[in-house]
Motif scaffolding. Structure first.
Motif, PDB file in Angstrom:
ATOM      1  N   ALA A 130      32.481  38.276  37.057  1.00  0.00           N
ATOM      2  CA  ALA A 130      33.264  39.331  36.617  1.00  0.00           C
ATOM      3  C   ALA A 130      33.955  40.085  37.155  1.00  0.00           C
ATOM      4  O   ALA A 130      35.406  40.078  36.909  1.00  0.00           O
ATOM      5  N   ILE A 131      33.963  40.270  38.206  1.00  0.00           N
ATOM      6  CA  ILE A 131      34.118  40.823  39.552  1.00  0.00           C
ATOM      7  C   ILE A 131      35.387  40.069  39.806  1.00  0.00           C
ATOM      8  O   ILE A 131      36.530  40.567  40.061  1.00  0.00           O
ATOM      9  N   ALA A 132      35.102  38.636  40.146  1.00  0.00           N
ATOM     10  CA  ALA A 132      35.947  38.194  40.213  1.00  0.00           C
ATOM     11  C   ALA A 132      37.135  37.626  39.154  1.00  0.00           C
ATOM     12  O   ALA A 132      38.614  37.767  39.996  1.00  0.00           O
ATOM     13  N   GLU A 133      36.851  37.219  38.115  1.00  0.00           N
ATOM     14  CA  GLU A 133      37.415  37.787  37.143  1.00  0.00           C
ATOM     15  C   GLU A 133      38.819  38.862  37.100  1.00  0.00           C
ATOM     16  O   GLU A 133      40.056  38.550  36.839  1.00  0.00           O
ATOM     17  N   SER A 134      38.568  40.232  37.398  1.00  0.00           N
ATOM     18  CA  SER A 134      38.816  41.225  37.387  1.00  0.00           C
ATOM     19  C   SER A 134      40.276  40.612  38.726  1.00  0.00           C
ATOM     20  O   SER A 134      41.242  41.212  38.193  1.00  0.00           O
ATOM     21  N   LEU A 135      39.738  40.735  39.405  1.00  0.00           N
ATOM     22  CA  LEU A 135      40.153  40.406  40.937  1.00  0.00           C
ATOM     23  C   LEU A 135      40.912  39.577  40.158  1.00  0.00           C
ATOM     24  O   LEU A 135      42.555  39.853  41.284  1.00  0.00           O
ATOM     25  N   ALA A 136      41.365  38.891  39.880  1.00  0.00           N
ATOM     26  CA  ALA A 136      42.379  37.462  39.895  1.00  0.00           C
ATOM     27  C   ALA A 136      43.478  38.221  39.014  1.00  0.00           C
ATOM     28  O   ALA A 136      44.362  37.557  38.705  1.00  0.00           O
ATOM     29  N   GLU A 137      42.673  38.667  37.934  1.00  0.00           N
ATOM     30  CA  GLU A 137      43.541  39.585  36.736  1.00  0.00           C
ATOM     31  C   GLU A 137      44.537  39.960  36.965  1.00  0.00           C
ATOM     32  O   GLU A 137      45.888  40.655  36.774  1.00  0.00           O
ATOM     33  N   THR A 138      44.688  40.833  38.004  1.00  0.00           N
ATOM     34  CA  THR A 138      44.646  42.278  38.773  1.00  0.00           C
ATOM     35  C   THR A 138      45.122  41.724  39.888  1.00  0.00           C
ATOM     36  O   THR A 138      46.576  42.755  40.813  1.00  0.00           O
TER      37      THR A 138
END
Length: 259
Positions: free
Chosen positions: A49-57
């Motif tokens: 989930a952290i990786a997803e938020s990093l990619a998103e932002t």
């Protein structure tokens, strides 16, 4: 809004009251204008989930901790330490390959300083080889043993730099924490003079209290000016415990650092 790329909030603590989940803290930091953040431990968090938020932002990490934390000054723990490095390197790859933070572990009773240092060099040479293969930086952090970390072996910036020079790897550098250094009574210009090229990251918090810059006794404009004159050009991790809501705390911090 965009703020200085040199400021990297530690979202282990900043935004924690407002957002229990780490991915939401990362999104909040990006919404506040920050494009880098850092945090401490990763095993208690949802890495995907952290990786997803990093990619998103588009936010990048300036550091996470090698864990489980094991001693580099105790040969009996070296096997577990190196396994922790291997597993943390895999996680780092998932999270954009941020630097991995290493502390020393505790002083061993009845063991000489020379033996402690030799053990640290041995462990870090092996860890640095793993880091070189992975293309990820390890950063060695001296802590303080007067407030938060009683019994910690590596509390001296000069000794940490000596160890880094002995390991002699491009993938091992220093994390210089102004708070820990001041608590230990160090003179920053003295301990970093001539070796600032070995400093990969600097963290900031005021003393006493480890709160945001401006709440304690450190002269922050003078500190940043000195770091600039020494030749430091990297990021500043805002690794402090906020005394106000995150956005207010960060605004106060920026105003303090800008003098």
């Amino acid at each position: 809004m965009q703020v200085s790329p040199k400021l990297s909030p530690c979202v282990e603590w900043i935004f924690a009251e407002e957002h229990p989940a780490m991915p939401d803290r990362i999104r909040a930091a990006r919404a506040a204008g920050y494009d880098t953040v850092e945090f401490h431990l990763w095993r208690d968090k949802d890495v995907d989930a952290i990786a997803e938020s990093l990619a998103e932002t588009g936010v990048k990490l300036t550091g996470i901790v090698v864990e489980p934390r094991r001693s580099i000054v105790d040969p009996a723990q070296h096997g577990e330490f190196l396994q922790a490095v291997r597993e943390s390197l895999v996680t780092a790859k998932t999270l954009g390959s941020p630097p991995l933070v290493v502390a020393s572990g505790f002083t061993r009773e009845g063991v000489s300083q020379q033996e402690h240092v030799a053990a640290a060099i041995d462990a870090l040479k092996q860890a640095a080889a793993l880091a070189e293969e992975a293309g990820i930086l390890l950063v060695l952090e001296p802590l303080n043993d007067r407030v938060e970390h009683p019994g910690m072996f590596l509390v001296s910036t000069k000794l940490a730099l000596d160890i880094i020079e002995a390991v002699d790897s491009p993938n091992l550098r220093l994390l210089y924490d102004v708070y820990h250094s001041v608590v230990m009574g160090e003179d920053m210009a003295d301990v970093l003079n001539g070796r600032v090229h070995l400093v990969a990251h600097v963290q900031l918090a005021d003393t006493p209290g480890r709160h945001e810059p401006g709440t304690g006794t450190i002269d922050w404009p003078a500190t940043l000016k000195a770091l600039d004159e020494l030749g430091y050009t990297g990021a500043y991790g805002l690794e402090y415990k906020p005394t106000a809501p995150a956005l207010e705390s960060l605004e106060r911090t920026r105003a303090t650092l800008e003098g």
